[in-house]
Enzyme design. Structure first.
Site, PDB file in Angstrom:
ATOM      1  N   GLY A  16      21.318 -31.906 -38.771  1.00 17.15           N
ATOM      2  CA  GLY A  16      19.892 -32.165 -38.617  1.00 17.15           C
ATOM      3  C   GLY A  16      19.207 -32.420 -39.946  1.00 17.15           C
ATOM      4  O   GLY A  16      19.465 -31.716 -40.933  1.00 17.15           O
ATOM      5  N   PHE A  19      13.054 -30.281 -41.001  1.00 15.82           N
ATOM      6  CA  PHE A  19      12.637 -29.325 -42.037  1.00 15.82           C
ATOM      7  C   PHE A  19      13.738 -28.317 -42.345  1.00 15.82           C
ATOM      8  O   PHE A  19      14.046 -28.051 -43.509  1.00 15.82           O
ATOM      9  CB  PHE A  19      11.366 -28.598 -41.590  1.00 15.82           C
ATOM     10  N   GLU A 179      -5.039 -33.165 -31.216  1.00 15.53           N
ATOM     11  CA  GLU A 179      -5.125 -34.170 -32.279  1.00 15.53           C
ATOM     12  C   GLU A 179      -5.034 -35.586 -31.708  1.00 15.53           C
ATOM     13  O   GLU A 179      -5.761 -36.493 -32.138  1.00 15.53           O
ATOM     14  CB  GLU A 179      -4.013 -33.913 -33.301  1.00 15.53           C
TER      15      GLU A 179
END
Length: 473
Positions: A16, A19, A179
């Site tokens: 992956g 982060f 958002e």
């Protein structure tokens, strides 16, 4: 004459490039290890800003730098493109594939940070008509659908068709949904206000739906109410306690708490509700006996390892530990913690204590100059929270040039009216549906010649390129 053999270095495989994966790899930069990062994409995605790609504020390049570019100076790191199809804990190998080419990579220590995808709560067919917000492909498809809806409304021949095309439904009242709804509203009422001749974009309807009883539930009642108040001022219709029961190409059906059902005519729907961890979690659970929760996250021990396998760390959205949220900071801190544990083991040092998450707060923008932020016991809303949001997100964008270009795009968008990323194509909108229509057996392949294969004699005749799943005449 004496000969000496050099001991191979410790092999760390990271799955992956999000982060957790990227930050754990970077943390091992000076360690005496060889790191192999395997990811299904060539980029590191700053997922919290995907909605700005979908609404034309930022380009995908600003929030998705090349993983190779980020790690180009880290000599002990190798980047491989591929989707992981198998993890064998007994033989300590990872099998990964891309365009039909399968590879096997051995490891001494494994860090699994494959992240999570969108969850439709068992209704995966909804994704055809209501894309999620988890990848660059999702954001580009949504950008095409959002801007394309206004373009088609300009061509519509009846008021009913115009209304259907100019009604936008966002499912999910968490940070992403709030958002997204806020930006679609600003796009219609500010950016596109004077761009059309037959329609009035300011009359577009934006509806925010959620089965939950509150907006931004994790932020608390106070900030949730302020978010609702600001969204309402912007013309967003907030409907809570509304469970989605069906989605098709021209509308969405919801069920209210009293059992009554309502159909909302809408061409453009956005799904921002629910996440599902990578299926690698269940694969690991089958081999270790670890528990998996409803979202597919695997239960890890206090040091982020799997039961009976101290050489395997699971970090980020894939792990389940003490109710920690699936946010970027958990992944970043978990990835760094795992890397530090590896270094300590190799040096013969005592391991660190249990993983402890330091909560740096939660933030969500509602509109330009308006946001909500919860940092510890302190809560902020309005302009100050918006400035905090800008500063924090600029810090975590990877690379100086990406920070600068992002800041410039924000200046253009928030101070002016323009949005520089308004290019859309039919391919962006319909490619996902076309691939889906090809069936589950479809998989792109890059043909390999016999002379390209090790230990095989080259063939006399080169095969013609084919695509797996292609039907003959």
């Amino acid at each position: 004459m004496s000969t000496s053999t050099q001991q191979p270095r410790h092999r760390v495989v990271v799955i992956g490039s999000g982060f957790g994966g990227l930050f754990s790899t970077q943390k091992l930069k000076r360690a005496d290890v060889d790191v192999t990062l395997i990811a299904r994409t060539t980029h590191h995605l700053f997922q919290p800003l995907l909605y700005q790609v979908a609404t034309g504020i930022l380009s995908e390049g600003e929030i998705a730098p090349s993983t190779r570019e980020v790690l180009r100076r880290q000599e002990n790191a190798t980047v491989l493109l591929g989707e992981v199809t198998d993890i064998d804990l007994e033989s300590r190998t990872v099998t990964h594939s891309t365009v039909g080419r399968e590879s096997v990579t051995p490891y001494d220590t494994l860090i699994v940070a494959a992240g999570a995808g969108q969850s439709y709560f068992g209704n995966d067919h909804f994704s055809r008509h209501a894309p999620g917000m988890k990848s660059i492909d999702d954001a580009l498809e949504l950008r095409g659908r959002i801007f394309g809806s206004f373009e088609l409304a300009e061509l519509a021949s009846t008021p009913a068709e115009v209304e259907r095309l100019m009604t936008f439904v966002v499912v999910g009242a968490g940070p992403t949904g709030v958002e997204m709804a806020g930006q679609i509203s600003e796009l219609a009422r500010r950016t596109l206000k004077r761009d059309f001749r037959r329609i009035d974009p300011t009359k577009a309807r934006v509806i925010l739906l959620d089965a939950a009883p509150a907006v931004l539930g994790s932020f608390g009642v106070k900030l949730g109410d302020r978010a609702v108040s600001r969204l309402t001022e912007m013309g967003v219709e907030v409907r809570l306690g509304a469970k989605v029961v069906d989605v098709d190409s021209t509308g969405i059906e919801v069920e209210h708490p009293d059992g009554n059902r309502e159909r909302i005519e809408s061409v453009c729907k956005v799904w921002a509700a629910g996440v599902a961890a990578s299926p690698l979690g269940r694969m690991l659970a089958e081999q270790t006996g670890a528990e998996v929760d409803r979202a597919g996250r695997i239960q890890v021990q206090d040091d982020l390892t799997l039961p009976g396998h101290p050489e395997v760390f699971v970090v980020g959205d894939m792990m389940s530990l003490k109710g920690l949220p699936g946010v970027a900071q958990v992944a970043i801190q978990g990835g760094r913690y795992a890397a530090d544990q590896i270094v300590r083991r190799l040096k013969g040092q005592e391991p660190k204590g249990p993983f402890e998450y330091f909560d740096k707060g939660s933030m969500a923008t509602i509109s330009r100059f308006s946001a909500v932020a919860s940092v510890g016991k302190a809560q902020f809303s309005g302009f100050f929270a918006w400035i905090l949001w800008l500063a924090v997100h600029l810090v975590y964008i990877i690379g100086f040039k990406h920070r600068i270009t992002t800041l410039l795009h924000w200046i253009v968008t928030f101070i002016g009216r323009g949005r520089s990323e308004r290019v859309v194509t039919e391919q962006q909108v319909f490619a996902r549906q076309a691939i889906s229509d090809l069936g589950e057996e479809f998989a792109p392949q890059l043909p390999r010649l016999a002379k390209d294969r090790p230990h095989e004699a080259p063939s006399e005749r080169e095969p013609q390129p084919q695509v797996q799943g292609e039907r003959g005449a």
